[in-house]
Design an enzyme around this catalytic site. Structure first.
Site, PDB file in Angstrom:
ATOM      1  N   GLU A 288       0.823  -1.200   0.000  1.00 31.29           N
ATOM      2  CA  GLU A 288       0.000   0.000   0.000  1.00 31.29           C
ATOM      3  C   GLU A 288       0.863   1.259   0.000  1.00 31.29           C
ATOM      4  O   GLU A 288       0.448   2.308  -0.477  1.00 31.29           O
ATOM      5  CB  GLU A 288      -0.916  -0.009   1.235  1.00 31.29           C
ATOM      6  CG  GLU A 288      -2.348   0.342   0.916  1.00 31.29           C
ATOM      7  CD  GLU A 288      -3.292   0.045   2.072  1.00 31.29           C
ATOM      8  OE1 GLU A 288      -4.186  -0.781   1.880  1.00 31.29           O
ATOM      9  OE2 GLU A 288      -3.139   0.627   3.160  1.00 31.29           O
ATOM     10  N   HIS A 309       8.177 -26.793  -0.638  1.00 33.62           N
ATOM     11  CA  HIS A 309       7.584 -27.951  -1.305  1.00 33.62           C
ATOM     12  C   HIS A 309       6.448 -27.550  -2.230  1.00 33.62           C
ATOM     13  O   HIS A 309       5.708 -28.397  -2.721  1.00 33.62           O
ATOM     14  CB  HIS A 309       7.121 -28.965  -0.246  1.00 33.62           C
ATOM     15  CG  HIS A 309       8.267 -29.454   0.593  1.00 33.62           C
ATOM     16  ND1 HIS A 309       8.919 -30.642   0.352  1.00 33.62           N
ATOM     17  CD2 HIS A 309       8.914 -28.874   1.641  1.00 33.62           C
ATOM     18  CE1 HIS A 309       9.907 -30.786   1.223  1.00 33.62           C
ATOM     19  NE2 HIS A 309       9.928 -29.716   2.011  1.00 33.62           N
ATOM     20  N   LYS A 423     -14.157   0.041  -4.631  1.00 34.12           N
ATOM     21  CA  LYS A 423     -15.258   0.361  -3.709  1.00 34.12           C
ATOM     22  C   LYS A 423     -16.383   1.074  -4.454  1.00 34.12           C
ATOM     23  O   LYS A 423     -17.561   0.781  -4.248  1.00 34.12           O
ATOM     24  CB  LYS A 423     -14.768   1.248  -2.564  1.00 34.12           C
ATOM     25  CG  LYS A 423     -13.867   0.537  -1.589  1.00 34.12           C
ATOM     26  CD  LYS A 423     -13.516   1.450  -0.437  1.00 34.12           C
ATOM     27  CE  LYS A 423     -12.372   0.875   0.370  1.00 34.12           C
ATOM     28  NZ  LYS A 423     -11.790   1.813   1.299  1.00 34.12           N
TER      29      LYS A 423
HETATM   30  O1  PA5 Z   1      -3.825   1.252   5.765  1.00 35.96           O
HETATM   31  C1  PA5 Z   1      -4.943   1.672   5.536  1.00 35.96           C
HETATM   32  O2  PA5 Z   1      -5.196   2.874   5.540  1.00 35.96           O
HETATM   33  C2  PA5 Z   1      -6.078   0.725   5.202  1.00 35.96           C
HETATM   34  O3  PA5 Z   1      -5.664  -0.599   5.173  1.00 35.96           O
HETATM   35  C3  PA5 Z   1      -7.154   0.841   6.249  1.00 35.96           C
HETATM   36  O4  PA5 Z   1      -6.599   0.568   7.503  1.00 35.96           O
HETATM   37  C4  PA5 Z   1      -8.317  -0.114   5.982  1.00 35.96           C
HETATM   38  O5  PA5 Z   1      -8.864   0.142   4.707  1.00 35.96           O
HETATM   39  C5  PA5 Z   1      -9.391   0.043   7.036  1.00 35.96           C
HETATM   40  O6  PA5 Z   1      -9.822   1.356   7.085  1.00 35.96           O
HETATM   41  P1  PA5 Z   1     -10.639   1.902   8.319  1.00 35.96           P
HETATM   42  O7  PA5 Z   1      -9.778   1.848   9.505  1.00 35.96           O
HETATM   43  O8  PA5 Z   1     -11.012   3.297   7.943  1.00 35.96           O
HETATM   44  O9  PA5 Z   1     -11.855   1.015   8.467  1.00 35.96           O
END
Ligand code: PA5
Length: 438
Positions: A288, A309, A423
């Site tokens: 990310e 394996h 989304k």
């Molecule tokens: O690193 C991030 O920003 C994302 O992985 C969020 O943590 C994830 O989408 C969950 O978001 P939220 O905490 O708003 O529910």
């Protein structure tokens, strides 16, 4: 606590190639620290081991004690950065069979994670697992609007209210969210749930050392003081802007050099199944943070010797785009000595007197040698043992290295614009108001 050891000797990178990044690294380091207190910069994690909210930390411990006293199960609802950090530490510190211990023998509540997928069978399995056990809920969402945890919370809130009635259910729900914004914050105010804060300047994937990770980890009976101490140790150790003395930044530089050599997949490797979720957390952190602007090393993970394996063939002889970073725990928590067998029908008597950990280490050494010979460069990260302090240290090490690495790569390691695309489509397909058009 001892230092993490970072070995680059099997990367085929010369010292002078690393040191060519010295000025760039020093500049990025200064920028990171200069902006550390800027709310807009998402750098709050950088000084968390010293600047964490002490009052909230004490409240986390208090609530953890209450949950331990009144619950057999803590249902932790969250996804991505609001889920993986807690799971990393809980899985690393426990036996994989901890949730099978009978309640009257268990020292801590069983932790179950929901809201990290949309599969109904999984939720029903969790409900069946809970049965008539006592439970509490910790729902974690910074935005407070993420679909998976929001749906799971609706389901488990109803479950709790049906079981205990409204008033007691309210006293068993703990919410970790933004300090003022979002649906979850509003709901908490209306219902009177106890809340914990995800700081504005700490992004999800950097949030394990906030209440996001710390509350479930403390309920699981794990020492959060030691975890923070480990992170503090790393904060101090890696605060040197001189690349020559900073192994964390050397790791960041080495992976960028490998990337310029077309090694664009990094495999994080463990030899201990307790680190399975560490790899999952690391994959999110690096994926990310760096996968944007059509750039980025693809973070993948394998667990050895298991995956030797299944994936071993590809790693040894497939497309040469891989490098490995191996997590080496120098001493397993327990060990088993291989005993003599008079008949020796399995031919294993050559190992008599050796321990299983020794065999595991030899498998690691042999694999590194084979993969390096097969043109898979290897970075080795060793720690003395798997405990809270070393985990805290390792978490901070990878967070800081990720920030440095992303900046060297030329991306913003703290945003994630790409995660919105699916989304919008999903909301359109589900008929959410406001998402009618593509
Ligand atoms: O690193 C991030 O920003 C994302 O992985 C969020 O943590 C994830 O989408 C969950 O978001 P939220 O905490 O708003 O529910």
């Amino acid at each position: 606590m001892s230092d993490l050891k970072i070995e680059l000797k099997n990367t085929n990178i010369e010292d002078k190639e690393i040191m060519a990044y010295k000025d760039q690294v020093a500049k990025i380091h200064k920028e990171l620290y200069l902006n550390a207190d800027d709310e807009e910069e998402f750098l709050g994690w950088l000084k968390l081991p010293t600047d964490y909210d002490k009052e909230e930390f004490a409240r986390i411990k208090k609530v953890a004690e209450k949950v331990k006293n009144d619950s057999d199960v803590l249902v932790v609802i969250g996804i991505g950065g609001s889920y993986l950090g807690a799971r990393v530490v809980i899985e690393a510190m426990n036996s994989p069979f901890v949730n099978s211990i009978p309640d009257d023998k268990a020292r801590n509540p069983k932790i179950v994670f929901v809201g990290n997928n949309l599969n109904p069978d999984y939720i029903n399995d969790v409900i069946n697992f809970i049965g008539d056990r006592d439970l509490s809920i910790n729902v974690i969402s910074k935005s407070g609007t993420t679909t998976e945890p929001a749906i799971a919370f609706r389901i488990f809130r109803e479950f709790l209210e049906n079981k205990y009635g409204l008033a007691e259910a309210r006293s068993r729900i703990y919410v970790t969210t933004d300090k003022e914004k979002g649906a979850l914050k509003k709901l908490s105010e209306t219902e009177g749930y106890e809340t914990f804060v995800i700081p504005d300047n700490v992004g999800g994937r950097y949030s394990v050392l906030t209440a996001v990770g710390l509350l479930p980890i403390a309920v699981a009976g794990i020492n959060i003081d030691k975890l923070m101490l480990g992170a503090l140790y790393a904060q101090n150790k890696y605060a040197d802007d001189n690349l020559k003395y900073n192994d964390c930044y050397k790791y960041a530089v080495a992976r960028n050099i490998l990337y310029t050599r077309k090694k664009n997949i990094e495999l994080l490797v463990d030899y201990d199944p307790r680190l399975h979720y560490f790899i999952e957390w690391w994959k999110q952190l690096y994926g990310e943070s760096e996968g944007k602007n059509l750039k980025g090393i693809f973070p993948a993970g394998v667990e050895f010797t298991t995956d030797l394996h299944s994936m071993g063939q590809y790693i040894q002889e497939g497309k040469r785009t891989l490098f490995e970073t191996v997590l080496n725990i120098e001493k397993s928590r327990t060990d088993i000595i291989i005993k003599n067998d008079e008949d020796n029908l399995d031919g294993l008597n050559y190992l008599v007197g050796k321990t299983l950990d020794y065999v595991n280490k030899k498998a690691m050494e042999a694999t590194i040698e084979a993969h390096v010979d097969g043109d898979v460069p290897n970075i080795l990260i060793s720690m003395e043992k798997l405990d809270e302090e070393n985990l805290g240290q390792l978490i901070y090490f990878f967070e800081l290295a990720c920030a440095m690495s992303g900046k060297i790569l030329g991306v913003n390691p703290f945003n994630q614009p790409g995660v919105e695309a699916y989304k919008k489509n999903m909301f359109r397909l589900l008929g959410k108001p406001g998402y009618e058009n593509k």
